[in-house]
Design a protein around this motif. Sequence first.
Motif, PDB file in Angstrom:
ATOM      1  N   ARG A 131      -2.496   5.674  -4.747  1.00  0.00           N
ATOM      2  CA  ARG A 131      -1.082   5.018  -5.314  1.00  0.00           C
ATOM      3  C   ARG A 131      -0.822   4.176  -5.482  1.00  0.00           C
ATOM      4  O   ARG A 131       0.404   3.925  -4.592  1.00  0.00           O
ATOM      5  CB  ARG A 131      -0.341   6.303  -6.331  1.00  0.00           C
ATOM      6  CG  ARG A 131      -1.528   6.956  -7.700  1.00  0.00           C
ATOM      7  CD  ARG A 131      -1.326   7.614  -8.814  1.00  0.00           C
ATOM      8  NE  ARG A 131      -0.926   8.606  -7.556  1.00  0.00           N
ATOM      9  CZ  ARG A 131      -1.407   9.806  -7.666  1.00  0.00           C
ATOM     10  NH1 ARG A 131      -2.088  10.582  -7.380  1.00  0.00           N
ATOM     11  NH2 ARG A 131       0.269  10.715  -6.914  1.00  0.00           N
ATOM     12  N   LEU A 132       0.040   2.463  -6.146  1.00  0.00           N
ATOM     13  CA  LEU A 132       0.616   1.642  -5.253  1.00  0.00           C
ATOM     14  C   LEU A 132       1.716   1.481  -6.770  1.00  0.00           C
ATOM     15  O   LEU A 132       0.740   1.204  -7.776  1.00  0.00           O
ATOM     16  CB  LEU A 132      -0.150   0.772  -4.941  1.00  0.00           C
ATOM     17  CG  LEU A 132      -0.644   0.546  -3.104  1.00  0.00           C
ATOM     18  CD1 LEU A 132      -1.008  -1.028  -2.859  1.00  0.00           C
ATOM     19  CD2 LEU A 132       0.068   1.795  -2.131  1.00  0.00           C
ATOM     20  N   GLY A 133       2.577   1.616  -6.351  1.00  0.00           N
ATOM     21  CA  GLY A 133       3.456   0.362  -7.874  1.00  0.00           C
ATOM     22  C   GLY A 133       3.652  -0.588  -7.563  1.00  0.00           C
ATOM     23  O   GLY A 133       2.527  -1.424  -6.564  1.00  0.00           O
ATOM     24  N   LYS A 134       4.744  -0.994  -8.490  1.00  0.00           N
ATOM     25  CA  LYS A 134       4.635  -2.126  -8.298  1.00  0.00           C
ATOM     26  C   LYS A 134       5.430  -2.897  -7.561  1.00  0.00           C
ATOM     27  O   LYS A 134       6.051  -2.612  -6.860  1.00  0.00           O
ATOM     28  CB  LYS A 134       6.079  -2.428  -9.630  1.00  0.00           C
ATOM     29  CG  LYS A 134       5.581  -3.498 -10.207  1.00  0.00           C
ATOM     30  CD  LYS A 134       6.934  -3.394 -11.655  1.00  0.00           C
ATOM     31  CE  LYS A 134       7.617  -4.790 -11.883  1.00  0.00           C
ATOM     32  NZ  LYS A 134       8.282  -4.260 -12.422  1.00  0.00           N
ATOM     33  N   ASN A 135       4.673  -4.472  -6.791  1.00  0.00           N
ATOM     34  CA  ASN A 135       5.415  -4.996  -5.528  1.00  0.00           C
ATOM     35  C   ASN A 135       5.288  -4.110  -4.311  1.00  0.00           C
ATOM     36  O   ASN A 135       5.371  -3.987  -3.556  1.00  0.00           O
ATOM     37  CB  ASN A 135       6.088  -5.655  -5.640  1.00  0.00           C
ATOM     38  CG  ASN A 135       6.560  -7.244  -6.999  1.00  0.00           C
ATOM     39  OD1 ASN A 135       5.303  -7.464  -6.956  1.00  0.00           O
ATOM     40  ND2 ASN A 135       7.063  -6.365  -7.204  1.00  0.00           N
ATOM     41  N   ALA A 136       4.068  -2.638  -4.700  1.00  0.00           N
ATOM     42  CA  ALA A 136       3.976  -2.155  -2.564  1.00  0.00           C
ATOM     43  C   ALA A 136       3.165  -2.450  -2.306  1.00  0.00           C
ATOM     44  O   ALA A 136       1.884  -3.096  -2.914  1.00  0.00           O
ATOM     45  CB  ALA A 136       3.943  -0.542  -3.810  1.00  0.00           C
ATOM     46  N   ARG A 137       3.467  -2.328  -0.760  1.00  0.00           N
ATOM     47  CA  ARG A 137       2.259  -2.785   0.021  1.00  0.00           C
ATOM     48  C   ARG A 137       1.673  -1.534   0.484  1.00  0.00           C
ATOM     49  O   ARG A 137       2.233  -0.893   1.576  1.00  0.00           O
ATOM     50  CB  ARG A 137       2.665  -3.898   1.120  1.00  0.00           C
ATOM     51  CG  ARG A 137       2.031  -4.003   1.766  1.00  0.00           C
ATOM     52  CD  ARG A 137       2.435  -5.681   2.468  1.00  0.00           C
ATOM     53  NE  ARG A 137       1.262  -6.014   3.527  1.00  0.00           N
ATOM     54  CZ  ARG A 137       1.058  -7.032   4.151  1.00  0.00           C
ATOM     55  NH1 ARG A 137       2.153  -7.436   4.057  1.00  0.00           N
ATOM     56  NH2 ARG A 137      -0.356  -7.483   4.320  1.00  0.00           N
TER      57      ARG A 137
END
Lengths: 421, 251
Positions: free
Chosen positions: A233-239
């Motif tokens: 799962r990727l959060g906000k502005n995560a890469r």
Amino acid sequence: MTAHTLIKNTQAESALIDAFAKSIDTLPGAATTTTARKTAIGGISTRGLPTRRVEEWHYTDLRNRLKTVPEGDARASGDALNALAEGIARIDLFDGNVPSDLPTGVQVTHLRDLLERGELDRSLAPADPEDVIGALNAAFVSHGAALTIDAGAKLDKPLELSASHGPGQAHLRVPVSVGADVEATIVERQTGEGAAFVTGVVDLTVGDDANVLWVLVQEQAVDTDQLTQMKFRLGKNARLTLAILNAGGRLVRHEIRGVLEGEGGDFQMRCVNLLGGESHVDVTMVLDHIVPNTTGTEIVRNIATGKASGVFQGQIRVAKEAQKTDARMACNTLLVSDEADFSAKPELEIFADDVACGHGATVAEIDEAHLFYLMSRGIPENRARALLVKAFVAEILEELDHEAISEALVSKVDDWFSKNG
Amino acid sequence: MLEIKNLHARIAEDGTEILRGVDLTVKPGEVAAIMGPNGSGKSTLSYVIAGRDDYEVTEGDILWNGESILEMDPAERAAAGVFLAFQYPMEIPGVPTMEFLKTALNAQRTSRGEEALKIPEMLKRVKAASSELEMDISMLKRPLNVGFSGGEKKRAEILQMKLLEPKLCVLDETDSGLDIDALKVVADGVNHLRSEDRAFLVITHYQRLLNHIVPDSVHVLYKGRVIRSGGKELALQLEDQGYAEIIGEAA
């Protein structure tokens, strides 16, 4: 009476059910964990392993392909492994040993402790009835480590999750929680020796603004069957950049189930599948874009030799709310032998109306102009072709954000060619 | 010595005839310039010499030191000493430049019965050659020609030529895309390689290059044939009058 009860178990199914009966009393976990394990194996014993009639498993008929399952814990004779490159902190997933040079901000917990405390019960539940890998792993998991990386940590060296097994069974799980604004490179090694059956689940959460390079190197032996899964799962502005090199194994399935949960999230996948001998390697990805403004690019390159077969299923799902999604997927295959084959099934499922999405699957050929150029410098045709075949996959590995790891991966590709070329 | 005799060649795919009876002899030590308007067959001639199989030779022969090379593949021709500096050198992602240089050099050496070069000796030669051509050696860490500017690609071609030490150097429009400084560097590189036992075929559209690489002979190619041969003054005449007059005389 339902159809399920009519199934006559295959040898592998019986071996799994017997192994479970034998080991359930000694597998780590709270009472609730045992219940979760029994539920998970229950699905397998009533339904059996999936066949090609189950859509998700159409190109990998697990029931038919998984012939045997060896007995016993595989740990004992697992050979120690050198780190992928210099300056990497190695964490042994079997004994949970943590290196003295573990970077600041990283906590490692034995999986066994989490299981005993019942803390993993909820995440052990398979995602859906087709989640056979999740179910098998939930039933048997006994090794692994949980990683927590504190918010703001910039790891000064990569971490390597090493799991080198011997003959028998190995079932590993690695929950990883990456805090906000973290910079981290994590290498996962899947290797070992001897007839083995391996399952593994990585459960990764990447916090807001974090940047993670995850490198998976699979070099299993020719008598190892392996079913693994990465959930993220990727959060906000995560890469998240996921680099995968498959260069071994007999029956290998690697599932990727990812969700871009925060706006600005970006998922990059570079996957190289080197298929040789009689191996069967299946990479199956389901990627969900559920919020606006997320991006993803998946590039898969395959080389198939011998009688090998390969599969890439890539499903990109763009939810109605996920406007401005930019999703790209490409799968290219070089078939080096007439007896090798590769099945690609790219799928886009788009419910938003303002998106840029595309996919392509091709059978690639050596570029004749490139071949002429190399030969015009005196490189004989067979060597020139070999260089270009290698280049076809090296190209997508050499651009990773970590030079030493890029180089190590390319040299793994060299190793593979010297054995299979 | 290179002897091209009544060479006819066509595009393999559609049968279009490009070369219609080329006759040309280039002696060891000679620099021969091939000039001609666009579409006259200059690049085709260079590809046919190097052995590109997009073209079919239908008539005539190419002799190199008395032996026909038509049956040889490009790698065999290279090992025999033929080198083509491409007009548009190819970018090949995934092939490291140094690995390529080493493979090419050692393949040629072993096919000639010479010992393969070890890496330190190889590096020494590459460094010397690149500094002469004013090339940054860190460029060679990149994949072959990838991300090189037009000028850098041309220098890289000459670098390869210096390392491989061919006996017949075919330069296909090496001046195109070069600014005047780069042109001088490249021309110097070529001039350094001039020697009694090495022949050059310098293909160019303009006289400009020939101010820097002064030819011994100039040949005008038109519609797939050599219509006029002369000394270096022929290039100057072309520069003054254009191709029209000579083409008119030949017609």
